[in-house]
Design a protein around this motif. Structure first.
Motif, PDB file in Angstrom:
ATOM      1  N   HIS A 167     -35.861  41.851  -1.325  1.00 20.51           N
ATOM      2  CA  HIS A 167     -36.613  42.115  -0.091  1.00 20.51           C
ATOM      3  C   HIS A 167     -37.642  41.031   0.200  1.00 20.51           C
ATOM      4  O   HIS A 167     -38.312  40.544  -0.708  1.00 20.51           O
ATOM      5  CB  HIS A 167     -37.312  43.479  -0.163  1.00 20.51           C
ATOM      6  CG  HIS A 167     -36.398  44.612   0.163  1.00 20.51           C
ATOM      7  ND1 HIS A 167     -35.396  45.008  -0.687  1.00 20.51           N
ATOM      8  CD2 HIS A 167     -36.320  45.424   1.259  1.00 20.51           C
ATOM      9  CE1 HIS A 167     -34.735  46.019  -0.132  1.00 20.51           C
ATOM     10  NE2 HIS A 167     -35.279  46.292   1.039  1.00 20.51           N
ATOM     11  N   ASN A 218     -39.819  44.427   6.471  1.00 22.59           N
ATOM     12  CA  ASN A 218     -39.438  44.349   5.055  1.00 22.59           C
ATOM     13  C   ASN A 218     -37.928  44.497   4.980  1.00 22.59           C
ATOM     14  O   ASN A 218     -37.407  45.589   5.147  1.00 22.59           O
ATOM     15  CB  ASN A 218     -40.145  45.490   4.307  1.00 22.59           C
ATOM     16  CG  ASN A 218     -39.887  45.437   2.820  1.00 22.59           C
ATOM     17  OD1 ASN A 218     -39.243  44.519   2.311  1.00 22.59           O
ATOM     18  ND2 ASN A 218     -40.398  46.443   2.110  1.00 22.59           N
ATOM     19  N   LEU A 234     -40.604  39.857   3.458  1.00 22.49           N
ATOM     20  CA  LEU A 234     -41.247  40.179   4.734  1.00 22.49           C
ATOM     21  C   LEU A 234     -40.859  39.070   5.694  1.00 22.49           C
ATOM     22  O   LEU A 234     -41.244  37.907   5.504  1.00 22.49           O
ATOM     23  CB  LEU A 234     -42.765  40.267   4.569  1.00 22.49           C
ATOM     24  CG  LEU A 234     -43.243  41.401   3.659  1.00 22.49           C
ATOM     25  CD1 LEU A 234     -44.768  41.428   3.593  1.00 22.49           C
ATOM     26  CD2 LEU A 234     -42.713  42.759   4.129  1.00 22.49           C
ATOM     27  N   PHE A 256     -48.733  46.348   5.860  1.00 20.99           N
ATOM     28  CA  PHE A 256     -48.118  46.517   4.538  1.00 20.99           C
ATOM     29  C   PHE A 256     -49.205  46.577   3.470  1.00 20.99           C
ATOM     30  O   PHE A 256     -50.377  46.310   3.738  1.00 20.99           O
ATOM     31  CB  PHE A 256     -47.182  45.338   4.244  1.00 20.99           C
ATOM     32  CG  PHE A 256     -45.955  45.327   5.106  1.00 20.99           C
ATOM     33  CD1 PHE A 256     -44.845  46.085   4.777  1.00 20.99           C
ATOM     34  CD2 PHE A 256     -45.911  44.559   6.275  1.00 20.99           C
ATOM     35  CE1 PHE A 256     -43.707  46.083   5.588  1.00 20.99           C
ATOM     36  CE2 PHE A 256     -44.783  44.554   7.086  1.00 20.99           C
ATOM     37  CZ  PHE A 256     -43.679  45.318   6.738  1.00 20.99           C
ATOM     38  N   THR A 257     -48.778  46.949   2.242  1.00 25.61           N
ATOM     39  CA  THR A 257     -49.670  46.894   1.084  1.00 25.61           C
ATOM     40  C   THR A 257     -49.057  45.911   0.099  1.00 25.61           C
ATOM     41  O   THR A 257     -47.924  46.137  -0.333  1.00 25.61           O
ATOM     42  CB  THR A 257     -49.779  48.282   0.409  1.00 25.61           C
ATOM     43  OG1 THR A 257     -50.066  49.240   1.430  1.00 25.61           O
ATOM     44  CG2 THR A 257     -50.860  48.286  -0.642  1.00 25.61           C
TER      45      THR A 257
HETATM   46  C1  LIG Z   1     -40.174  46.293   0.629  1.00 27.99           C
HETATM   47  O1  LIG Z   1     -39.146  47.220   0.354  1.00 27.99           O
HETATM   48  C2  LIG Z   1     -38.758  47.217  -1.020  1.00 27.99           C
HETATM   49  C3  LIG Z   1     -37.550  48.132  -1.163  1.00 27.99           C
HETATM   50  O2  LIG Z   1     -37.795  49.382  -0.572  1.00 27.99           O
HETATM   51  C4  LIG Z   1     -39.944  47.649  -1.875  1.00 27.99           C
HETATM   52  O3  LIG Z   1     -39.589  47.600  -3.226  1.00 27.99           O
HETATM   53  C5  LIG Z   1     -41.110  46.684  -1.626  1.00 27.99           C
HETATM   54  O4  LIG Z   1     -42.265  47.135  -2.331  1.00 27.99           O
HETATM   55  C6  LIG Z   1     -41.427  46.606  -0.146  1.00 27.99           C
HETATM   56  N1  LIG Z   1     -42.431  45.541   0.072  1.00 27.99           N
HETATM   57  C7  LIG Z   1     -43.578  45.755   0.733  1.00 27.99           C
HETATM   58  C8  LIG Z   1     -44.512  44.592   0.855  1.00 27.99           C
HETATM   59  O5  LIG Z   1     -43.855  46.822   1.246  1.00 27.99           O
END
Ligand SMILES: *[C@@H]1O[C@H](CO)[C@@H](O)[C@H](O)[C@H]1NC(C)=O
Ligand SMILES: *[C@@H]1O[C@H](CO)[C@@H](O)[C@H](O)[C@H]1NC(C)=O
Ligand SMILES: *[C@@H]1O[C@H](CO)[C@@H](O)[C@H](O)[C@H]1NC(C)=O
Ligand SMILES: *[C@@H]1O[C@H](CO)[C@@H](O)[C@H](O)[C@H]1NC(C)=O
Length: 241
Positions: free
Chosen positions: A171, A161, A173, A53-54
């Motif tokens: 959301h 996620n 993790l 993830f980022t």
């Molecule tokens: C997880 O998904 C949500 C909704 O799509 C998004 O806003 C969020 O940035 C995501 N989180 C990560 C850590 O990728």
């Protein structure tokens, strides 16, 4: 030599083995050195960096996400974000034969919250890992000799996620357990959904929390576990797989 030793370990042949913790000065390091401790943190290793993830969750610490009285999901965050202290619980024989549990104490007075893997919600292969008040699922633990690495079994784990209803769809993790399925050609299908990162969880040694008098938890059956002093300092590229 090394691939043979590793293959034997995968077959689960139990033999006293000096593999764990050996650092050979003649041939370079073999496997990261382990220590032992009753308490440990679980540290995230993203096994496929292209699916991280980022910001990255590599070397994040497993924590918990409260979702009701005595109910929690399992999350991941920084070392400053309330990592949970875990221990392997069971008689020495239960832990040896993979019939122990993995517990973290929570609440006041401290009570046991066991890691549990209920049958999959949704897809049959994917289930949400829970950390609810109670004993947890038997058969969860840390690998030990002759397995050259100490990590949480049964694998595979993934961090996904997902929206959490308790927080009105926000959301998080969260940790999932995923069953692999065999393919006709003999290889396995890993079944990790695309919104998830496959992870391995390594134990980092830490002091087991002390219990005040009146605690509901007991550490009578907390076993010593093989663990690493500092998981993030392990340079995986220097070890042979
Ligand atoms: C997880 O998904 C949500 C909704 O799509 C998004 O806003 C969020 O940035 C995501 N989180 C990560 C850590 O990728
Ligand atoms: C830990 O993650 C790194 C980076 O993805 C990977 O190269 C390494 O193989 C992993 N270690 C183990 C023992 O799975
Ligand atoms: C810990 O293990 C012991 C020995 O099997 C068992 O009696 C006890 O109930 C376990 N504790 C929890 C919280 O499950
Ligand atoms: C572990 O090692 C990393 C990098 O080598 C360092 O930044 C970190 O502070 C260490 N953590 C602990 C708990 O000692």
């Amino acid at each position: 030599m090394i691939p043979i030793a590793f293959t034997l370990s995968l077959l689960g042949i139990a033999a006293a083995s000096p593999l764990v913790g050996r650092q050979s000065s003649d041939h370079g390091p073999r496997f990261p050195q382990q220590s032992t401790s009753k308490g440990f943190y679980l540290v995230v290793n993203v096994t496929d960096p292209s699916r991280d993830f980022t910001p990255s969750i590599q070397n994040n610490y497993i924590n918990s996400i409260h979702v009701g009285a005595g109910l929690a999901l399992v999350g991941a965050g920084s070392a400053a974000n309330n990592p949970r202290v875990f221990y392997q619980n069971g008689t020495a024989s239960e832990v040896h034969y993979r019939q122990g549990t993995v517990i973290s104490d929570g609440g006041l007075p401290p009570a046991p919250y066991g890691v549990s893997l209920p049958a999959g919600e949704g897809s049959g292969e994917v289930s949400t890992v829970h950390l609810n008040g109670g004993p947890g699922t038997k058969g969860i633990g840390l690998t030990r000799v002759p397995e050259p690495y100490a990590f949480l079994y049964p694998e595979t784990y993934a961090v996904c996620n997902e929206s959490v209803a308790y927080y009105r769809g926000k959301h998080f993790l969260i940790l999932k357990h995923i069953k692999t399925t065999p393919r006709p050609d003999g290889t396995v299908e890993h079944n990790v959904p695309k919104e998830c990162a496959p992870v391995r969880l390594f134990p980092e040694c830490t002091e087991l929390n002390k219990l005040p008098s009146g605690a509901i938890s007991s550490h009578e059956f907390a076993q010593e576990s093989g663990c690493y002093n500092n998981v993030s300092s392990i340079d995986w590229k220097t070890y042979i797989f």
